[in-house]
Scaffold this motif. Structure first.
Motif, PDB file in Angstrom:
ATOM      1  N   GLU A   1       0.847  -1.192   0.000  1.00 36.50           N
ATOM      2  CA  GLU A   1       0.000   0.000   0.000  1.00 36.50           C
ATOM      3  C   GLU A   1       0.887   1.248   0.000  1.00 36.50           C
ATOM      4  O   GLU A   1       1.982   1.246   0.562  1.00 36.50           O
ATOM      5  N   LEU A   2       0.406   2.307  -0.627  1.00 35.46           N
ATOM      6  CA  LEU A   2       1.166   3.555  -0.649  1.00 35.46           C
ATOM      7  C   LEU A   2       0.912   4.406   0.592  1.00 35.46           C
ATOM      8  O   LEU A   2       1.668   5.341   0.878  1.00 35.46           O
ATOM      9  N   ASP A   3      -0.114   4.070   1.361  1.00 37.03           N
ATOM     10  CA  ASP A   3      -0.463   4.846   2.553  1.00 37.03           C
ATOM     11  C   ASP A   3       0.762   5.079   3.429  1.00 37.03           C
ATOM     12  O   ASP A   3       1.488   4.152   3.782  1.00 37.03           O
ATOM     13  N   GLY A   4       0.992   6.340   3.774  1.00 37.95           N
ATOM     14  CA  GLY A   4       2.107   6.685   4.643  1.00 37.95           C
ATOM     15  C   GLY A   4       3.425   6.871   3.927  1.00 37.95           C
ATOM     16  O   GLY A   4       4.410   7.291   4.540  1.00 37.95           O
ATOM     17  N   ARG A   5       3.473   6.582   2.619  1.00 40.20           N
ATOM     18  CA  ARG A   5       4.746   6.715   1.892  1.00 40.20           C
ATOM     19  C   ARG A   5       4.676   7.756   0.775  1.00 40.20           C
ATOM     20  O   ARG A   5       5.649   7.917   0.024  1.00 40.20           O
ATOM     21  N   LEU A   6       3.536   8.426   0.650  1.00 44.93           N
ATOM     22  CA  LEU A   6       3.396   9.391  -0.447  1.00 44.93           C
ATOM     23  C   LEU A   6       4.407  10.527  -0.331  1.00 44.93           C
ATOM     24  O   LEU A   6       5.013  10.932  -1.340  1.00 44.93           O
ATOM     25  N   GLU A   7       4.622  11.022   0.870  1.00 49.96           N
ATOM     26  CA  GLU A   7       5.595  12.109   1.037  1.00 49.96           C
ATOM     27  C   GLU A   7       7.005  11.633   0.687  1.00 49.96           C
ATOM     28  O   GLU A   7       7.797  12.375   0.108  1.00 49.96           O
TER      29      GLU A   7
ATOM     30  N   GLY B   1      10.935  14.635  -6.699  1.00 52.47           N
ATOM     31  CA  GLY B   1      11.177  16.065  -6.773  1.00 52.47           C
ATOM     32  C   GLY B   1      10.032  16.817  -7.421  1.00 52.47           C
ATOM     33  O   GLY B   1       8.859  16.562  -7.125  1.00 52.47           O
ATOM     34  N   ASP B   2      10.369  17.741  -8.345  1.00 55.23           N
ATOM     35  CA  ASP B   2       9.335  18.576  -8.951  1.00 55.23           C
ATOM     36  C   ASP B   2       8.832  18.034 -10.280  1.00 55.23           C
ATOM     37  O   ASP B   2       8.217  18.769 -11.064  1.00 55.23           O
ATOM     38  N   ALA B   3       9.070  16.756 -10.550  1.00 54.40           N
ATOM     39  CA  ALA B   3       8.600  16.159 -11.799  1.00 54.40           C
ATOM     40  C   ALA B   3       7.074  16.122 -11.836  1.00 54.40           C
ATOM     41  O   ALA B   3       6.414  15.879 -10.819  1.00 54.40           O
TER      42      ALA B   3
ATOM     43  N   THR C   1      -3.416  10.625  -5.796  1.00 53.81           N
ATOM     44  CA  THR C   1      -3.255  12.049  -6.116  1.00 53.81           C
ATOM     45  C   THR C   1      -3.357  12.258  -7.617  1.00 53.81           C
ATOM     46  O   THR C   1      -3.075  11.350  -8.394  1.00 53.81           O
ATOM     47  N   ASP C   2      -3.756  13.475  -7.990  1.00 47.70           N
ATOM     48  CA  ASP C   2      -3.819  13.809  -9.413  1.00 47.70           C
ATOM     49  C   ASP C   2      -2.691  14.754  -9.821  1.00 47.70           C
ATOM     50  O   ASP C   2      -2.743  15.392 -10.866  1.00 47.70           O
ATOM     51  N   GLU C   3      -1.659  14.826  -8.982  1.00 47.75           N
ATOM     52  CA  GLU C   3      -0.583  15.782  -9.274  1.00 47.75           C
ATOM     53  C   GLU C   3       0.434  15.265 -10.285  1.00 47.75           C
ATOM     54  O   GLU C   3       1.287  16.024 -10.739  1.00 47.75           O
ATOM     55  N   TYR C   4       0.349  14.000 -10.627  1.00 47.91           N
ATOM     56  CA  TYR C   4       1.313  13.441 -11.573  1.00 47.91           C
ATOM     57  C   TYR C   4       0.603  12.769 -12.753  1.00 47.91           C
ATOM     58  O   TYR C   4      -0.478  12.185 -12.608  1.00 47.91           O
ATOM     59  N   GLU C   5       1.243  12.840 -13.910  1.00 45.69           N
ATOM     60  CA  GLU C   5       0.897  11.960 -15.022  1.00 45.69           C
ATOM     61  C   GLU C   5       1.677  10.667 -14.793  1.00 45.69           C
ATOM     62  O   GLU C   5       2.908  10.700 -14.689  1.00 45.69           O
ATOM     63  N   VAL C   6       0.982   9.534 -14.696  1.00 46.50           N
ATOM     64  CA  VAL C   6       1.616   8.290 -14.246  1.00 46.50           C
ATOM     65  C   VAL C   6       1.531   7.219 -15.330  1.00 46.50           C
ATOM     66  O   VAL C   6       0.510   7.078 -16.004  1.00 46.50           O
ATOM     67  N   ALA C   7       2.614   6.462 -15.458  1.00 43.17           N
ATOM     68  CA  ALA C   7       2.632   5.313 -16.371  1.00 43.17           C
ATOM     69  C   ALA C   7       3.631   4.296 -15.838  1.00 43.17           C
ATOM     70  O   ALA C   7       4.525   4.630 -15.059  1.00 43.17           O
ATOM     71  N   ALA C   8       3.472   3.054 -16.260  1.00 36.78           N
ATOM     72  CA  ALA C   8       4.400   1.982 -15.911  1.00 36.78           C
ATOM     73  C   ALA C   8       4.993   1.407 -17.197  1.00 36.78           C
ATOM     74  O   ALA C   8       4.335   1.377 -18.239  1.00 36.78           O
ATOM     75  N   VAL C   9       6.235   0.942 -17.105  1.00 37.97           N
ATOM     76  CA  VAL C   9       6.910   0.363 -18.266  1.00 37.97           C
ATOM     77  C   VAL C   9       6.427  -1.066 -18.463  1.00 37.97           C
ATOM     78  O   VAL C   9       6.568  -1.914 -17.566  1.00 37.97           O
ATOM     79  N   ASP C  10       5.856  -1.338 -19.603  1.00 39.27           N
ATOM     80  CA  ASP C  10       5.337  -2.667 -19.919  1.00 39.27           C
ATOM     81  C   ASP C  10       6.485  -3.685 -19.958  1.00 39.27           C
ATOM     82  O   ASP C  10       7.452  -3.514 -20.686  1.00 39.27           O
ATOM     83  N   GLY C  11       6.373  -4.730 -19.136  1.00 35.60           N
ATOM     84  CA  GLY C  11       7.397  -5.773 -19.126  1.00 35.60           C
ATOM     85  C   GLY C  11       8.601  -5.476 -18.267  1.00 35.60           C
ATOM     86  O   GLY C  11       9.490  -6.318 -18.129  1.00 35.60           O
ATOM     87  N   GLY C  12       8.667  -4.291 -17.683  1.00 37.12           N
ATOM     88  CA  GLY C  12       9.749  -3.954 -16.761  1.00 37.12           C
ATOM     89  C   GLY C  12      11.142  -4.086 -17.367  1.00 37.12           C
ATOM     90  O   GLY C  12      11.368  -3.860 -18.558  1.00 37.12           O
ATOM     91  N   MET C  13      12.102  -4.465 -16.525  1.00 38.11           N
ATOM     92  CA  MET C  13      13.489  -4.611 -16.978  1.00 38.11           C
ATOM     93  C   MET C  13      13.628  -5.746 -17.990  1.00 38.11           C
ATOM     94  O   MET C  13      14.516  -5.731 -18.836  1.00 38.11           O
TER      95      MET C  13
END
Length: 380
Positions: free
Chosen positions: A49-55, A62-64, A88-100
């Motif tokens: 869960e992201l709860d408690g780790r957003l900060e 940073g300011d990305a 949050t809606d402060e970021y445009e978010v995406a994940a890399v398909d297939g990872g490394m």
């Protein structure tokens, strides 16, 4: 559902110097040993869960305004991207398909300016620095593929893009760092598959046509000569292309030499080192200074950067530049042998990869890429 981007699109964004934060969610040891250039570390589990780790995450990025996540195969990075998007809606978010795993299959094609009448395309594997080649005669369109990885479509496509027809496939040696696609590509195209004649001494069980020492084969109106170059392996050959370029594979790189103990094993590295010293000083450096050196690898640092040059740029040197610029080549034989005794960490799973490339072991296709994951360590 979270947005995904392809590894190829990530490479384009890197090349465009786009503004984004790339967040690697793998454990610390995996991240420290090998990651994509510019990646930031934020370990995160596939069920966490992201709860408690957003900060904490805000401090990392940073300011990305745009955050792209990556992990080994896409699970934990997809989880982080999904939870971040919900939080949050402060970021445009995406994940890399297939990872490394997907990143390890990103390639760049670079046409090399070597000599009139020659078309040489260098195929660069961005994640590991593996370099393969399509070597062709400009006038007739005939070509050979040299040292292809298991992603054989990349080499067939590079030849087609260059207007060349592949008439043969060559592996310069039994590779230890990656699964060879040489036999498969030759079968797909119904063309001969070549190895050096001394491959028989390594009990290679794959069907191949042996190239004898100094054997010359035509490529249309051009020629390629098999140069015996033992050291990195006992059966290694280099390929002299029309007296203008030398494909040196893991004999000589742009900033170092290949290591010498992967075939010979513990306690026998000295044998390989002496072979390589003789090959370098009696064969390779005896070529004219103007001959272009086309290596089989470029070192990729733990931070994901090419040690020399950059993806999409020609990775090459000359005999003269190598002789004057690579410290190892200036050592006397005993000092060279001593230096080669400690070549650093070995490539991942190299023993299994060698057995597959010799044709004495089978590895399911879905497991091949995983064997190759991690830094490439074929350079001394």
């Amino acid at each position: 559902m979270v947005t995904t981007i392809s590894p190829e699109r990530l490479a384009e964004l890197q090349d465009e110097h786009a503004d984004f934060a790339l967040v690697d969610t793998r454990p610390e040891d995996s991240y420290e040993s090998w990651h994509i250039a510019g990646a930031l570390h934020f370990p995160f589990g596939p069920e966490e869960e992201l709860d408690g780790r957003l900060e904490e995450l805000r401090d990392v990025v940073g300011d990305a305004d745009r955050v792209i996540t990556v992990c080994a195969k896409g699970r934990s990075s997809g989880n982080l991207a999904t939870r971040l998007e919900s939080a949050t809606d402060e970021y445009e978010v995406a994940a890399v398909d297939g990872g490394m795993k997907g990143w390890s299959r990103v390639y760049d094609r670079v046409e090399m300016d070597v000599d009139d009448g020659l078309t040489i395309v260098q195929i660069q594997r961005r994640a590991t620095g593996c370099l393969g080649y399509v070597v062709g005669c400009t006038e007739t369109g005939e070509a050979l593929v040299v040292d292809p990885t298991a992603d054989t479509d990349e080499y067939a496509a590079a030849a087609e893009e260059a207007g060349l027809t592949v008439t043969g496939v060559i592996d310069t040696h039994v590779h230890a760092d990656h699964i060879s696609g040489g036999r498969d590509l030759a079968d797909d195209l119904a063309v001969p598959y070549y190895l050096g004649e001394r491959a028989s001494e390594r009990d290679v069980e794959r069907e191949y046509t042996p190239l004898e020492r100094n054997e010359v084969r035509p490529i249309g109106e051009r020629e390629i000569k098999a140069v015996s170059a033992p050291g990195h392996t006992s059966e290694m050959i280099n390929l002299l292309v029309d007296d203008a370029a030398l494909v040196t594979a893991d004999t000589l790189h742009v900033d170092s030499t290949g290591r010498t103990e992967l075939e010979f094993g513990e306690g026998e590295g000295e044998r390989g080192a002496r072979m390589l010293y003789e090959t370098l000083h009696r064969t390779i450096l005896a070529e004219p200074e103007s001959v272009v050196v086309l290596p089989g690898h470029v070192t990729v640092t733990a931070d994901g950067e090419f040690e020399r040059g950059a993806p999409g740029e020609p990775i090459r040197t000359t005999i003269r530049a190598a002789r004057t610029g690579i410290d190892l080549l200036g050592l006397e034989e005993e000092e060279f042998v001593e230096r080669m005794a400690d070549a650093g960490e070995k490539p991942s799973n190299y023993e299994e990869i060698i057995e597959y490339n010799r044709g004495v072991a089978e590895i399911p296709p879905e497991e091949r890429v995983e064997l190759e994951l991690g830094p490439n360590n074929c350079s001394a």
